[in-house]
Enzyme design. Structure first.
Site, PDB file in Angstrom:
ATOM      1  N   LYS A 160     -10.523 -15.845  11.338  1.00 35.03           N
ATOM      2  CA  LYS A 160     -10.470 -14.393  11.127  1.00 35.03           C
ATOM      3  C   LYS A 160     -11.761 -13.785  11.628  1.00 35.03           C
ATOM      4  O   LYS A 160     -12.808 -14.457  11.640  1.00 35.03           O
ATOM      5  CB  LYS A 160     -10.312 -14.070   9.634  1.00 35.03           C
ATOM      6  CG  LYS A 160      -9.751 -12.701   9.362  1.00 35.03           C
ATOM      7  CD  LYS A 160      -8.242 -12.678   9.502  1.00 35.03           C
ATOM      8  CE  LYS A 160      -7.648 -11.314   9.272  1.00 35.03           C
ATOM      9  NZ  LYS A 160      -6.176 -11.389   9.206  1.00 35.03           N
TER      10      LYS A 160
HETATM   11  P1  NAD Z   1      -3.675  -0.406   9.461  1.00 32.72           P
HETATM   12  O1  NAD Z   1      -5.095  -0.112   9.696  1.00 32.72           O
HETATM   13  O2  NAD Z   1      -2.680  -0.134  10.541  1.00 32.72           O
HETATM   14  O3  NAD Z   1      -3.142   0.357   8.150  1.00 32.72           O
HETATM   15  C1  NAD Z   1      -3.771   0.336   6.908  1.00 32.72           C
HETATM   16  C2  NAD Z   1      -3.353   1.600   6.161  1.00 32.72           C
HETATM   17  O4  NAD Z   1      -3.848   1.536   4.826  1.00 32.72           O
HETATM   18  C3  NAD Z   1      -3.932   2.875   6.797  1.00 32.72           C
HETATM   19  O5  NAD Z   1      -2.913   3.852   6.909  1.00 32.72           O
HETATM   20  C4  NAD Z   1      -5.018   3.289   5.823  1.00 32.72           C
HETATM   21  O6  NAD Z   1      -5.226   4.694   5.806  1.00 32.72           O
HETATM   22  C5  NAD Z   1      -4.444   2.780   4.508  1.00 32.72           C
HETATM   23  N1  NAD Z   1      -5.475   2.574   3.487  1.00 32.72           N
HETATM   24  C6  NAD Z   1      -6.730   2.098   3.631  1.00 32.72           C
HETATM   25  N2  NAD Z   1      -7.377   2.091   2.462  1.00 32.72           N
HETATM   26  C7  NAD Z   1      -6.504   2.552   1.543  1.00 32.72           C
HETATM   27  C8  NAD Z   1      -6.575   2.774   0.146  1.00 32.72           C
HETATM   28  N3  NAD Z   1      -7.694   2.556  -0.543  1.00 32.72           N
HETATM   29  N4  NAD Z   1      -5.470   3.243  -0.483  1.00 32.72           N
HETATM   30  C9  NAD Z   1      -4.341   3.498   0.198  1.00 32.72           C
HETATM   31  N5  NAD Z   1      -4.210   3.317   1.531  1.00 32.72           N
HETATM   32  C10 NAD Z   1      -5.276   2.849   2.194  1.00 32.72           C
HETATM   33  O7  NAD Z   1      -3.644  -1.932   9.009  1.00 32.72           O
HETATM   34  P2  NAD Z   1      -2.386  -2.921   9.014  1.00 32.72           P
HETATM   35  O8  NAD Z   1      -2.415  -3.687  10.289  1.00 32.72           O
HETATM   36  O9  NAD Z   1      -1.177  -2.183   8.607  1.00 32.72           O
HETATM   37  O10 NAD Z   1      -2.837  -3.953   7.873  1.00 32.72           O
HETATM   38  C11 NAD Z   1      -2.625  -3.680   6.498  1.00 32.72           C
HETATM   39  C12 NAD Z   1      -2.755  -4.980   5.709  1.00 32.72           C
HETATM   40  O11 NAD Z   1      -1.816  -5.932   6.213  1.00 32.72           O
HETATM   41  C13 NAD Z   1      -4.122  -5.665   5.787  1.00 32.72           C
HETATM   42  O12 NAD Z   1      -4.365  -6.317   4.561  1.00 32.72           O
HETATM   43  C14 NAD Z   1      -3.919  -6.702   6.882  1.00 32.72           C
HETATM   44  O13 NAD Z   1      -4.822  -7.784   6.773  1.00 32.72           O
HETATM   45  C15 NAD Z   1      -2.495  -7.130   6.579  1.00 32.72           C
HETATM   46  N6  NAD Z   1      -1.799  -7.761   7.699  1.00 32.72           N
HETATM   47  C16 NAD Z   1      -1.662  -7.118   8.895  1.00 32.72           C
HETATM   48  C17 NAD Z   1      -0.984  -7.758   9.934  1.00 32.72           C
HETATM   49  C18 NAD Z   1      -0.721  -7.069  11.253  1.00 32.72           C
HETATM   50  O14 NAD Z   1       0.029  -7.635  12.075  1.00 32.72           O
HETATM   51  N7  NAD Z   1      -1.260  -5.890  11.510  1.00 32.72           N
HETATM   52  C19 NAD Z   1      -0.481  -9.049   9.753  1.00 32.72           C
HETATM   53  C20 NAD Z   1      -0.631  -9.670   8.507  1.00 32.72           C
HETATM   54  C21 NAD Z   1      -1.293  -9.010   7.496  1.00 32.72           C
END
Ligand code: NAD
Length: 491
Positions: free
Chosen positions: A127
């Protein structure tokens, strides 16, 4: 060292104090994961020494680098952790987040090791993070910063098609992955496999159809599988199927938006609550996901979304009654402070590490059925694996057999029509004729991976009456698979 904030500030209501509080939760993520792994080890016969070897991160590279922007030198701080290279390349996303720190990166890298083992992709776990708020920089500035960060990692084989393959995560997307791939190509012009150095690229730049939606799509497949398993949804005190169930989602970014969209449009669920940075919106009759997405894009917030109630203290909505609660934003949002107040029947961990160790135990006691991150959100890395294979084979999925399959299907239809003495319905004919396209193959491979891992974990759970929950079962399975590989390695 990050100290625990006073108890009175242990809520997540105000953005200003959020950073400090989150750092407290962050620093416990690796510890949390290790404690969960320790519980799972009770159901394996792995030696303490080998377990220790697996749990500790192999190496974490910390970088400070400078970028000159608008005639001013800025120093940035980032990390890439290789948690386990029992298989290479290692794999895991790169996030851009101002709250990132070394412990967070190591905890997330550990989770990747176990996740990759559960879904059987041939990778170790890694990561990375860059401590930056992407919204503070213009696109041109972000490109320069990303390329400089990539150079630092590429020089040390921390980005390399055979050694370490990043992907998007929080705060990054296909755009950053395209910059990274281009930077790698510039530094290794003779590497014919250079495109495979990173996944999650735009489709026109070596990416694969369906990667952007993959994590959300994977969550949908697992939630459907849960509702197909009668024993499971009875355990969660559910009646009936998925249609009409009420869900609430925290985080409306890539992962959260796609989950909400697919479940609403294809499975008829009611998305009653969406929690974002600025607060939460609620509607008993369901929010229109596409409209909320457009509204958030236009206004940068969810507040004042028409026909919804707004709650400034968004985190409080985690405690609202709903059928399925889906944290899809970040780590450590369900702690021993709020776990006891949760009223959902199922908690589906789309984010990485949203539940702390203590909270996990409380949820178990309350009988909330937790579908853990370690496989629920593995859709992204599954489709990343397909993209990596496509880049290495230099041929798209379906290219060799699509027309051949269509011609074969045409012959079958002709035979059926001859035998029946009448024409087959045109709609059915069109469906039968269709050869395998890339997106169909990707979705089929993803669905298979998600459903197989769900059922493997369920079997592991049922194999020992003392295993109380799916997370312990998933980790027991993962660590057995990893230990098996370690046993045959020269250490
Ligand atoms: P992203 O940046 O696209 O979206 C995150 C969203 O969460 C944003 O809209 C942000 O405004 C919101 N956010 C941030 N802090 C917040 C809070 N305190 N309260 C409410 N909303 C809040 O990120 P993503 O890619 O959607 O990832 C989200 C989660 O999923 C992370 O934990 C990431 O590690 C996990 N994840 C992502 C992927 C992927 O393919 N993108 C894969 C596996 C896991």
């Amino acid at each position: 060292m990050i100290r625990r904030p006073p108890r009175s500030t242990l809520d997540r209501s105000s953005a200003a104090s959020d950073v400090y509080k989150r750092q407290y939760f962050m620093c416990s993520m690796l510890t949390s994961t290790n404690r969960l792994i320790d519980d799972a080890l009770n159901y394996t016969n792995i030696s303490k020494e080998l377990a220790h070897r697996i749990k500790v991160p192999n190496a974490t590279y910390s970088i400070n680098f400078g970028v000159r922007l608008n005639d001013k030198l800025h120093t940035f701080n980032g990390w890439r952790c290789v948690h386990s290279d029992h298989m290479e390349p290692v794999k895991g996303g790169i996030r851009f987040d101002i709250d990132s720190n070394l412990e967070e990166v190591e905890g997330l890298a550990a989770l990747m090791t176990y996740k990759n083992a559960i879904i059987e992709v041939p990778y170790g776990g890694s990561k990375g993070a860059l401590k930056i708020n992407p919204n503070d920089w213009s696109e041109d500035e972000l490109e320069k910063i990303t390329r400089r960060f990539a150079q630092e990692l590429i020089e040390r084989d921390m980005i390399n098609p055979a050694r370490n393959v990043p992907a998007p995560d929080m705060g990054t997307s296909s755009r950053e992955m395209a910059w990274i791939a281009d930077e790698y190509k510039r530094m290794h012009p003779a590497d014919i496999n250079s495109l495979a150095c990173v996944t999650g690229k735009p489709v026109g730049k070596g990416g694969i159809s369906g990667r952007e939606e993959a994590t959300g799509r994977g969550v949908q497949f697992i939630i459907r599988e849960f509702f197909r398993n009668k024993e499971d949804f009875k355990l969660a005190n559910f009646k009936g199927g998925l249609k009409g169930k009420k869900i609430a989602i925290q985080g409306f970014g890539n992962v959260g938006f796609h989950i909400a969209k697919f479940l609403q449009e294809e499975d008829g669920v009611l998305v009653v609550g969406i929690i974002e940075r600025d607060g939460a919106i609620f509607s008993e009759s369901g929010l229109d996901v596409q409209k909320v997405n457009q509204y958030k894009k236009n206004n940068g917030k969810v507040e004042d979304f028409p026909k919804s109630q707004f709650f400034k203290q968004g985190y409080k909505m985690l405690e609202f009654p709903c059928d399925v609660l889906i944290p899809a934003a970040m780590e450590g949002v369900i702690t021993n402070q709020n776990a006891k107040n949760l009223k959902c029947k199922v908690l589906a961990e789309a984010a990485n590490g949203p539940v702390t160790y203590e909270a996990d135990r409380i949820l178990n006691e309350k009988g909330i059925f937790v579908i853990p991150d370690a496989y629920l959100n593995a859709g992204g890395v599954t489709v990343s694996y397909f993209e990596w294979l496509k880049n290495l084979s230099h041929v798209g999925f379906g290219r060799m057999d699509r027309r051949f399959a269509e011609a074969q299907n045409q012959r079958v239809i002709e035979l059926i029509e001859k035998a029946l003495g009448k024409k087959v319905d045109q709609d059915a004919k069109d469906k039968l004729l269709e050869g395998p396209s890339e997106i169909n193959l990707i979705r089929s491979g993803l669905e298979d991976t998600m459903r197989v891992s769900y059922n493997e974990i369920k079997e592991q759970h049922h194999s020992n009456a003392k295993i109380t929950d799916r997370r312990t079962a998933a980790y027991a399975l993962a660590i057995k698979k990893i230990a098996d590989i370690y046993e045959s390695m020269y250490l």
